[in-house]
Scaffold this motif. Structure first.
Motif, PDB file in Angstrom:
ATOM      1  N   ASP B 129     -41.449 -56.084  82.029  1.00  0.00           N
ATOM      2  CA  ASP B 129     -42.789 -56.330  81.522  1.00  0.00           C
ATOM      3  C   ASP B 129     -42.978 -57.832  81.377  1.00  0.00           C
ATOM      4  OD1 ASP B 129     -45.103 -54.739  79.844  1.00  0.00           O
ATOM      5  OD2 ASP B 129     -44.793 -56.804  79.216  1.00  0.00           O
ATOM      6  N   HIS B 131     -44.784 -59.668  79.577  1.00  0.00           N
ATOM      7  CA  HIS B 131     -44.941 -60.280  78.252  1.00  0.00           C
ATOM      8  C   HIS B 131     -43.649 -60.374  77.454  1.00  0.00           C
ATOM      9  CE1 HIS B 131     -49.115 -59.589  79.398  1.00  0.00           C
ATOM     10  NE2 HIS B 131     -49.207 -60.798  78.888  1.00  0.00           N
ATOM     11  N   SER B 347     -52.341 -54.884  70.765  1.00  0.00           N
ATOM     12  CA  SER B 347     -51.545 -55.431  71.874  1.00  0.00           C
ATOM     13  C   SER B 347     -50.359 -56.254  71.388  1.00  0.00           C
ATOM     14  CB  SER B 347     -52.367 -56.286  72.839  1.00  0.00           C
ATOM     15  OG  SER B 347     -52.368 -57.640  72.427  1.00  0.00           O
ATOM     16  N   CYS B 348     -49.425 -56.491  72.310  1.00  0.00           N
ATOM     17  CA  CYS B 348     -48.232 -57.253  71.924  1.00  0.00           C
ATOM     18  C   CYS B 348     -48.558 -58.702  71.594  1.00  0.00           C
ATOM     19  CB  CYS B 348     -47.175 -57.168  73.027  1.00  0.00           C
ATOM     20  SG  CYS B 348     -47.745 -57.775  74.616  1.00  0.00           S
ATOM     21  N   CYS B 409     -49.712 -49.550  73.368  1.00  0.00           N
ATOM     22  CA  CYS B 409     -50.409 -50.591  74.133  1.00  0.00           C
ATOM     23  C   CYS B 409     -51.913 -50.367  74.144  1.00  0.00           C
ATOM     24  CB  CYS B 409     -49.895 -50.634  75.565  1.00  0.00           C
ATOM     25  SG  CYS B 409     -48.182 -51.179  75.655  1.00  0.00           S
ATOM     26  N   CYS B 412     -55.148 -52.394  75.631  1.00  0.00           N
ATOM     27  CA  CYS B 412     -54.726 -53.637  76.276  1.00  0.00           C
ATOM     28  C   CYS B 412     -54.733 -53.451  77.783  1.00  0.00           C
ATOM     29  CB  CYS B 412     -53.349 -54.048  75.811  1.00  0.00           C
ATOM     30  SG  CYS B 412     -52.701 -55.441  76.730  1.00  0.00           S
ATOM     31  N   LEU B 413     -54.276 -52.288  78.252  1.00  0.00           N
ATOM     32  CA  LEU B 413     -54.314 -52.036  79.691  1.00  0.00           C
ATOM     33  C   LEU B 413     -54.868 -50.668  80.030  1.00  0.00           C
ATOM     34  CD1 LEU B 413     -50.880 -51.400  81.442  1.00  0.00           C
ATOM     35  CD2 LEU B 413     -51.492 -50.614  79.185  1.00  0.00           C
ATOM     36  N   ASN B 431     -54.188 -59.950  75.973  1.00  0.00           N
ATOM     37  CA  ASN B 431     -53.818 -61.181  76.682  1.00  0.00           C
ATOM     38  C   ASN B 431     -54.377 -61.315  78.091  1.00  0.00           C
ATOM     39  OD1 ASN B 431     -52.170 -59.252  78.015  1.00  0.00           O
ATOM     40  ND2 ASN B 431     -50.713 -59.450  76.342  1.00  0.00           N
TER      41      ASN B 431
HETATM   42  S1  SF4 Z   1     -49.692 -53.334  78.095  1.00  0.00           S
HETATM   43 FE1  SF4 Z   1     -50.495 -54.907  76.771  1.00  0.00          FE
HETATM   44  S2  SF4 Z   1     -49.601 -54.484  74.795  1.00  0.00           S
HETATM   45 FE2  SF4 Z   1     -48.422 -53.352  76.276  1.00  0.00          FE
HETATM   46  S3  SF4 Z   1     -46.724 -54.706  76.764  1.00  0.00           S
HETATM   47 FE3  SF4 Z   1     -48.310 -55.045  78.305  1.00  0.00          FE
HETATM   48  S4  SF4 Z   1     -49.509 -56.721  77.514  1.00  0.00           S
HETATM   49 FE4  SF4 Z   1     -48.310 -55.933  75.836  1.00  0.00          FE
END
Ligand code: SF4
Lengths: 212, 470
Positions: B129, B131, B347-348, B409, B412-413, B431
């Motif tokens: 991932d 992020h 979100s992260c 998540c 966020c997506l 993000n």
């Molecule tokens: S989907 Fe969004 S919240 Fe989940 S890890 Fe990826 S950037 Fe972070």
């Protein structure tokens, strides 16, 4: 992995910068637990007029006639010509799998996002960096020719057009070796298993709180 | 010995072997695993009869696909369900630690790693991932990898890597009240661009960074990837050490002193050389809002959208026009006059306790505006949720008209049911504002939690600093 051989292929233009991996393969397709079958959903949002979901038969969906990969001859393209920062965004290797599943073997761009660049080699997709000026020139040549093709010679690190113009490119020798011979990284690394074990022994003496 | 950067130090401690051309085999301490990028890796191991090299290095959690409502019902989307069940099954078969969907400790992988103390200073941390850069806030070298590399780490505990160049971004001075870590990192991306960090590991430094809590530092490092750099790092200091202390995976008491002694060396030497230096004046940073379809398309809230005609470079001008069209905006439109349909706080990047406190401070005693169809708060983990409830933040949000959800998540997506409909506009604390990121045709504006809460109560973007004054 298949060996990367010299070939001549049709070039499709993707004339926009910062093409991100969400655009290359939208997230709904990441629910698959397989490595194959992503090709029909490559650039899904741009390629179809109807929204897509996994499980839907793509043949039932209206295609966007204006999108480049829906046009002949680009449907059969093996080389994608793109702009700066291609493959930015998420780390999804599915983006590479979608490109190779569609039939792409090479992406040419002035620059690539790091993770995408790295992922490409793992599935036999060759990302080639050419200067912005040369990429501009290729876009112009492509616009002037119906059925524009380029030849890719990885061994000699050369892209050439039908007029015989040769454009050299750089590639890391290790990656080149792996692509040319279709080698699997994991097998190569495991040849150093003893070294990894020796490293670990010292490492956990130095950092005992990390030894579980 | 020559002076080293923080990145040089962490890198060097993990080099198993190095080829003449600089390609290194890098040892990996922590491997975080989630449901989306791991199934093909587990399958690859099984196909090749390869065992896991070091299973204790792995911590697994489902986060991308999990529903944020009605968890008792399980996952209704059959495809997502298979993916989460595949992770559960793989974790049983390979005997791995996993926080399952209904575990209190479940949450977004980049929230739970640090929360559990599974991310420690000086570690190399990877995850399938992008992020993963978040964990660099702990003076760790943390970066996202693809699925083939996930398999590679599982089988060998190593990655084949080339060293990046060093960049330092120094944010000098102090930010004003109402300007948060999110605004700092958006301003940095606005300055260096989404490809500005390509090929570099970025160290964030300066007074404004040191002043941040660990939550804020994670927000900054989280978005390093949006500046094109795979890894972002921040030196270890007392704030870092205090955060780690006492967490479940933190060093045992008998090793604590020794660990701290090492961690205290995790900063760049005074005379270390960086390949590129960027300096930003903290006082000049206003609350930020993205207006386009790339995180670098960002402006202070007081600004107006750009005019493509004013851009000399044809490719850039075209990019601005395409982004404005997609976002349904005109050139020269004041950001504060842009109305929103949905609000996503989560979100992260921004779902930790401090983020929720910030948003709650703004939402307290106010109501979500009538034109806002949905305002949701999605905590980063079950533990964050529990803490917020103990502090009464959930009541504040619910009374103001926000929905209070289960961790994941989420929007966020938009892999689960939480998403934008075509044309809907969202103030989001996530993000990425790419086309279709939060749902096909959806329009995302990235902001801080406080700015998102402000947009929720006003119905349009507004400078949160004015709300704090009333
Ligand atoms: S989907 Fe969004 S919240 Fe989940 S890890 Fe990826 S950037 Fe972070």
């Amino acid at each position: 992995m298949e060996k990367f051989e010299k070939f001549t292929g049709i070039v499709a233009p993707m004339d926009r910068a910062n093409v991100d991996t969400d655009a290359i393969i939208p997230k709904q397709y990441l629910k698959s637990i397989k490595r194959s079958g992503f090709g029909p959903n490559l650039f899904d949002d741009w390629r179809y007029l109807d929204p897509g979901e996994p499980g839907i038969d793509n043949k039932e969906r209206r295609v966007n006639p204006d999108f480049v990969l829906n046009k002949t001859p680009y449907k059969y393209a093996q080389i994608l010509l793109a702009r700066e920062n291609f493959g930015c965004g998420s780390s999804r290797e599915h983006a590479v799998w979608a490109l190779t599943d569609f039939g792409f073997k090479v992406v040419i761009a002035p620059s690539f996002a790091d993770i995408f660049f790295n992922n490409s080699f793992k599935s036999g997709l060759l990302p080639i960096v050419l200067s912005p000026t040369i990429v501009d020139q290729l876009f112009e040549e492509l616009a002037d020719h119906e059925d524009y093709q380029l030849s890719i010679d990885l061994e000699n690190q050369i892209v050439s057009n039908s007029a015989g113009a040769q454009m050299p490119f750089e590639i890391d020798p290790f990656r080149k070796h792996c692509l040319l011979n279709g080698l699997d990284d994991i097998g190569l690394t495991l040849q150093h298993a003893d070294e990894i074990k020796a490293f670990e022994k010292e490492y956990y003496q130095r950092f005992p709180w990390l030894a579980a | 010995m020559t002076a080293q950067t923080l990145y040089d130090k962490v890198w060097q401690a993990h080099v198993v072997r190095e080829e003449d051309d600089g390609t290194a085999l890098l040892y990996i301490d922590r491997h975080l695993v989630h449901e989306v990028t791991s199934p093909q890796a587990f399958e690859g191991l099984q196909l090749n009869h390869r065992p896991l090299w070091r299973k204790v290095s792995i911590l697994a959690v489902p986060d991308h696909n999990v529903p944020t409502t009605d968890r008792e019902q399980g996952i209704t989307d059959p495809v997502a369900k298979i993916q989460v069940e595949t992770l559960d099954k793989n974790c049983v078969e390979f005997d791995l630690t996993e926080f399952r969907m209904n575990d209190l400790r479940q949450g977004i992988v980049h929230v739970i790693g640090p929360e559990q103390g599974a991310t420690l200073p000086g570690m190399t941390v990877v995850c399938g991932d992008s992020h993963t850069s978040t964990h660099g806030a702990f003076a760790a070298l943390a970066f996202g990898i693809g699925t083939s590399e996930v398999e590679h780490v599982m089988a060998t505990q190593c990655l084949i890597q080339k060293k990046s160049k060093n960049m330092r971004v120094t944010v000098d001075g102090k930010v004003g009240k109402g300007v948060t870590a999110k605004d700092i990192v958006l301003a940095i991306i606005g300055e260096i661009g989404t490809a500005g960090g390509t090929g570099y590991a970025i160290e964030f430094a300066g007074e404004a960074i040191r002043d941040l809590s660990m939550e804020g530092r994670m927000t900054v490092c989280n978005m390093t990837i949006e500046a094109g750099a795979r890894a972002g790092l921040i030196a270890c200091d007392q704030t870092t050490i205090d955060y780690v202390k006492g967490r479940p995976f933190a060093p045992k008491p008998e090793h604590w002193e020794m660990a701290v002694e090492y961690w205290n060396t995790l900063h760049s030497d005074d005379d270390a050389k960086f390949d590129r230096e960027v300096v930003i004046d903290a006082a000049s940073i206003e609350p930020q809002v993205t207006w386009g379809t790339s995180p670098e398309m960002v402006l202070p809230v007081s600004a107006a959208t750009p005019d493509p005609a004013a851009e000399a470079d044809a490719v850039k001008s075209d990019g601005i026009q395409k982004a404005l069209d997609y976002m349904g905006l005109q050139a020269g439109e004041p950001i504060e006059q842009v109305f929103v349909d949905k609000i996503f706080i989560g979100s992260c990047t921004n779902s930790r306790i401090e983020d929720l406190r910030d948003a709650a401070e703004v939402a307290k005693g106010r109501k979500v505006a009538d034109n806002v169809k949905l305002a949701m708060v999605v905590p980063g983990s079950g533990l964050v949720k529990q803490q917020a409830e103990q502090e009464g933040l959930d009541r504040i949000f619910i009374e103001a008209g926000f929905e209070w959800r289960e961790p994941g998540c989420s929007m966020c997506l938009a892999m689960n049911a939480d998403r934008l409909e075509p044309g809907e506009r969202c103030a989001s604390t996530s993000n990425r504002n790419f086309e279709g990121r939060q749902g096909q045709g959806g329009r995302t504006h990235l902001v801080s939690p406080a700015m998102a809460a402000a947009a929720a109560v006003k119905g349009h973007f507004t400078d949160v600093r004015n709300l704090w004054r009333v």
